[in-house]
Structure formats: C-alpha cells, structure tokens
Design a protein around this motif. Structure first.
Motif, PDB file in Angstrom:
ATOM      1  N   VAL A   1       0.842  -1.189   0.000  1.00 52.82           N
ATOM      2  CA  VAL A   1       0.000   0.000   0.000  1.00 52.82           C
ATOM      3  C   VAL A   1       0.878   1.239   0.000  1.00 52.82           C
ATOM      4  CG1 VAL A   1      -1.978  -1.049   1.174  1.00 52.82           C
ATOM      5  CG2 VAL A   1      -0.128  -0.013   2.523  1.00 52.82           C
ATOM      6  N   VAL A   2       0.291   2.347  -0.428  1.00 52.20           N
ATOM      7  CA  VAL A   2       0.915   3.658  -0.253  1.00 52.20           C
ATOM      8  C   VAL A   2       0.391   4.218   1.066  1.00 52.20           C
ATOM      9  CG1 VAL A   2       1.026   6.027  -1.095  1.00 52.20           C
ATOM     10  CG2 VAL A   2       1.217   4.115  -2.705  1.00 52.20           C
ATOM     11  N   LEU A   3       1.305   4.454   2.010  1.00 53.04           N
ATOM     12  CA  LEU A   3       0.945   4.990   3.323  1.00 53.04           C
ATOM     13  C   LEU A   3       1.356   6.450   3.406  1.00 53.04           C
ATOM     14  CD1 LEU A   3       1.941   2.100   5.770  1.00 53.04           C
ATOM     15  CD2 LEU A   3      -0.357   2.893   5.245  1.00 53.04           C
ATOM     16  N   ILE A   4       0.450   7.279   3.881  1.00 50.69           N
ATOM     17  CA  ILE A   4       0.707   8.712   4.039  1.00 50.69           C
ATOM     18  C   ILE A   4       0.437   9.067   5.491  1.00 50.69           C
ATOM     19  CG2 ILE A   4       0.082  11.031   3.309  1.00 50.69           C
ATOM     20  CD1 ILE A   4      -0.886   9.706   0.661  1.00 50.69           C
TER      21      ILE A   4
ATOM     22  N   PRO B   1      -0.085  19.021  18.826  1.00 52.15           N
ATOM     23  CA  PRO B   1      -0.609  17.855  18.100  1.00 52.15           C
ATOM     24  C   PRO B   1      -1.971  17.436  18.645  1.00 52.15           C
ATOM     25  CG  PRO B   1       1.671  17.496  18.785  1.00 52.15           C
ATOM     26  CD  PRO B   1       1.186  18.712  19.512  1.00 52.15           C
ATOM     27  N   PHE B   2      -2.979  17.432  17.785  1.00 51.64           N
ATOM     28  CA  PHE B   2      -4.342  17.071  18.200  1.00 51.64           C
ATOM     29  C   PHE B   2      -4.782  15.721  17.639  1.00 51.64           C
ATOM     30  CE2 PHE B   2      -7.291  20.342  20.157  1.00 51.64           C
ATOM     31  CZ  PHE B   2      -6.274  21.043  20.807  1.00 51.64           C
ATOM     32  N   GLN B   3      -4.288  15.359  16.465  1.00 51.53           N
ATOM     33  CA  GLN B   3      -4.731  14.110  15.843  1.00 51.53           C
ATOM     34  C   GLN B   3      -3.627  13.541  14.956  1.00 51.53           C
ATOM     35  OE1 GLN B   3      -8.271  14.780  13.528  1.00 51.53           O
ATOM     36  NE2 GLN B   3      -9.504  15.435  15.263  1.00 51.53           N
ATOM     37  N   ILE B   4      -3.593  12.207  14.896  1.00 49.03           N
ATOM     38  CA  ILE B   4      -2.865  11.507  13.841  1.00 49.03           C
ATOM     39  C   ILE B   4      -3.876  11.220  12.743  1.00 49.03           C
ATOM     40  CG2 ILE B   4      -1.802   9.301  13.215  1.00 49.03           C
ATOM     41  CD1 ILE B   4      -0.597   9.225  16.025  1.00 49.03           C
ATOM     42  N   ALA B   5      -3.481  11.432  11.490  1.00 51.24           N
ATOM     43  CA  ALA B   5      -4.365  11.160  10.362  1.00 51.24           C
ATOM     44  C   ALA B   5      -3.564  10.448   9.286  1.00 51.24           C
ATOM     45  CB  ALA B   5      -4.972  12.449   9.826  1.00 51.24           C
ATOM     46  N   ASP B   6      -3.612   9.124   9.286  1.00 48.04           N
ATOM     47  CA  ASP B   6      -2.835   8.312   8.346  1.00 48.04           C
ATOM     48  C   ASP B   6      -3.751   7.717   7.276  1.00 48.04           C
ATOM     49  OD1 ASP B   6      -0.629   8.883   9.857  1.00 48.04           O
ATOM     50  OD2 ASP B   6      -0.520   6.916  10.822  1.00 48.04           O
ATOM     51  N   SER B   7      -3.352   7.871   6.029  1.00 50.27           N
ATOM     52  CA  SER B   7      -4.123   7.341   4.904  1.00 50.27           C
ATOM     53  C   SER B   7      -3.385   6.187   4.253  1.00 50.27           C
ATOM     54  CB  SER B   7      -4.380   8.435   3.859  1.00 50.27           C
ATOM     55  OG  SER B   7      -5.072   9.526   4.412  1.00 50.27           O
ATOM     56  N   ALA B   8      -4.158   5.251   3.708  1.00 51.61           N
ATOM     57  CA  ALA B   8      -3.577   4.120   2.992  1.00 51.61           C
ATOM     58  C   ALA B   8      -4.381   3.866   1.719  1.00 51.61           C
ATOM     59  CB  ALA B   8      -3.576   2.869   3.867  1.00 51.61           C
ATOM     60  N   PHE B   9      -3.648   3.628   0.632  1.00 50.43           N
ATOM     61  CA  PHE B   9      -4.260   3.340  -0.666  1.00 50.43           C
ATOM     62  C   PHE B   9      -3.570   2.111  -1.256  1.00 50.43           C
ATOM     63  CE2 PHE B   9      -4.301   7.868   0.081  1.00 50.43           C
ATOM     64  CZ  PHE B   9      -5.585   8.277  -0.254  1.00 50.43           C
ATOM     65  N   PRO B  10      -4.288   1.236  -1.945  1.00 46.30           N
ATOM     66  CA  PRO B  10      -3.629   0.121  -2.629  1.00 46.30           C
ATOM     67  C   PRO B  10      -2.558   0.657  -3.581  1.00 46.30           C
ATOM     68  CG  PRO B  10      -6.018  -0.184  -2.626  1.00 46.30           C
ATOM     69  CD  PRO B  10      -5.766   1.207  -2.135  1.00 46.30           C
ATOM     70  N   ALA B  11      -1.382   0.048  -3.562  1.00 50.30           N
ATOM     71  CA  ALA B  11      -0.284   0.529  -4.407  1.00 50.30           C
ATOM     72  C   ALA B  11      -0.653   0.476  -5.886  1.00 50.30           C
ATOM     73  CB  ALA B  11       0.972  -0.295  -4.135  1.00 50.30           C
ATOM     74  N   ARG B  12      -1.472  -0.478  -6.262  1.00 48.64           N
ATOM     75  CA  ARG B  12      -1.844  -0.610  -7.673  1.00 48.64           C
ATOM     76  C   ARG B  12      -2.615   0.624  -8.164  1.00 48.64           C
ATOM     77  NH1 ARG B  12      -7.209  -1.838  -7.781  1.00 48.64           N
ATOM     78  NH2 ARG B  12      -8.105  -2.641  -5.839  1.00 48.64           N
ATOM     79  N   ILE B  13      -3.225   1.367  -7.228  1.00 46.77           N
ATOM     80  CA  ILE B  13      -3.974   2.575  -7.588  1.00 46.77           C
ATOM     81  C   ILE B  13      -3.135   3.830  -7.410  1.00 46.77           C
ATOM     82  CG2 ILE B  13      -5.942   4.026  -6.938  1.00 46.77           C
ATOM     83  CD1 ILE B  13      -7.443   1.497  -6.156  1.00 46.77           C
TER      84      ILE B  13
END
Length: 256
Positions: A139-142, A152-164
């Motif tokens: 996956v692509v992790l951001i 710091p108030f929040q962690i906000a981590d996104s993940a997308f399938p690498a194929r996309i």
C-alpha cells in the motif's frame, strides 16, 4: 503480590484533568515548584522536570516568564465528523468546506499539519483487513499529524492500494486536490464510505511519540477509521484517525 504505586506522571495528570480530586489543579492555577512536587511524591527532581516539560508540550501546562508554570485551559476541538467525512481527506474534491483547516479556523484557532510522508510498504494486518487485501501486498501509506495552535491534536494516516496510488498525485508531499477527487481521476470515484469508531486499544508507544504524549501517561483515545469504496464497491482507501480524548470532541449532526 505488592501493588505497584501509581506513577508520578499519572498522578499529576489526574490532578490536572479530574475536577473531583481534592488536590485538583484548576485552569489558571500555578503549579507547585519542582522541589515541592518532588518532596510530595517522593520522586527525583529530574523526574518532575521531565514530566512537566512533556505536559507543556502536550498543552496541559504553560510557562510564564518570571512567574512559573501554570495550568493551561484546554479547549477541546469540536470535530464535526459528518461534515468532515462528507468532503475531506487526501482525495477531497477541490473545495475546503469541511476541511481540517476550515473546521479549526471556524473555531478561532490556528490549524497546521506536519509535512506528510508517503511510502510504499507491505500492508499492515489491519489495513489489509479494511482493504480486503492478501498478505504481502503493498500500500501507499501517508502519515500526517494535525495540529491546533501548534499542539498535536490528531494523527491522520491514509492508505491506498499501491496498484492505484503508486506514482500518482496521492503520493505528492504538498496538498493536492481535484474537482471530483483524485481517486475519481484515477478511475475509482468514491461511491460510499464506512466509518468505524472505537476507544480501544490504548495508544501505542509510536502514537504517543507522534502526539507528544508522555510514554507513561494514561490518556483516553478516540479511534476513527474511514473506508472508501468505489463504483464497483471495492475498498480503495483507508483514513485512520487517532485523537486524544481530552483534546477532541467528535460531533455528529443529523437531520430530524
């Protein structure tokens, strides 16, 4: 078996956050000196110094030049989840309505976000489950930390399938947007979202480091996971938010 005594950080945190305690330290009240706290709790002065420094970083305490350390008034962010989830995130259409910046500024506060870091990694087990992926897929992790008034108030981590997401604008470090969303431009327009909320498990050591929370402090946590599905009802993204409970108030507004 002898019960281990409460840790100093937990005891001080309780005094700062629990108004029912007899020795509660109210907002605006001056913190006892390092020497006084060390004597009262039977700990080393260095332990007091480190704990107070951490609580300053977390926003519980603030130093006033020539006066000492005082309890800071903590104003939780009212986080309108319904508005934010309707139009926000890395794949948001080209508008800031409901964005992190707009939400924070509407409450008269200063928003900021740490520079995001995108990486391609084997999908962690929880992300694989949310995205319906097989083991050893990538996956692509951001990773990003949201701040209010510099805290710091929040962690906000996104993940997308690498194929996309691989080599797409989703990996760019700067803020990006598109009229209908980046996923739509990549051929995966979002058609529905599922939001899951939990208060478990407790913060991990890594999450505490990212949010400037003392390692030995017990802080309540809100966890929200948003899974987006495309027109073929395939999961195409995950946004995992970790929010310290004392800094965030999640609000849902629904039509009658």
């Amino acid at each position: 078996m002898t019960k281990e005594p409460p840790r100093f950080a937990d005891q001080l945190l309780a005094r700062l956050t629990d108004p029912d305690l007899e020795d509660h330290l109210a907002p605006g009240e001056k913190l006892p000196s390092t020497k006084e706290l060390a004597k009262e709790y039977g700990v080393a002065a260095q332990t007091v110094f480190r704990t107070v420094a951490r609580f300053k970083a977390m926003g519980y305490l603030e130093g006033q030049q020539g006066r000492g350390v005082f309890v800071r008034k903590i104003v939780p962010l009212e986080f309108p989840v319904d508005r934010f989830e309707h139009n926000s995130g890395r794949d948001a259409p080209d508008t800031d309505h409901g964005s992190w910046k707009a939400i924070v500024e509407a409450q008269g506060r200063a928003p900021s976000q740490d520079t995001q870091r995108a990486s391609v990694e084997p999908a962690p087990a929880d992300i694989r489950a949310h995205l319906g992926m097989e083991e050893h897929t990538h996956v692509v992790l951001i990773r990003q930390v949201r701040r209010v008034d510099g805290v710091p108030f929040q962690i906000a981590d996104s993940a997308f399938p690498a194929r996309i997401a691989l080599d797409s604008p989703l990996m760019w470090e700067e803020d990006v947007s598109a009229q209908d969303g980046i996923l739509a431009e990549l051929g995966h327009p979002v058609r529905r979202k599922v939001v899951k909320m939990t208060a478990w498990p407790p913060m991990t050591p890594t999450e505490k480091r990212r949010l400037d929370v003392p390692e030995d402090a017990m802080v309540p946590v809100l966890r929200q996971v948003r899974i987006c599905y495309d027109r073929d009802d395939m999961p195409v993204s995950v946004l995992a938010t970790v929010a310290p409970g004392h800094l965030n108030s999640f609000v849902y507004e629904m039509k009658a």
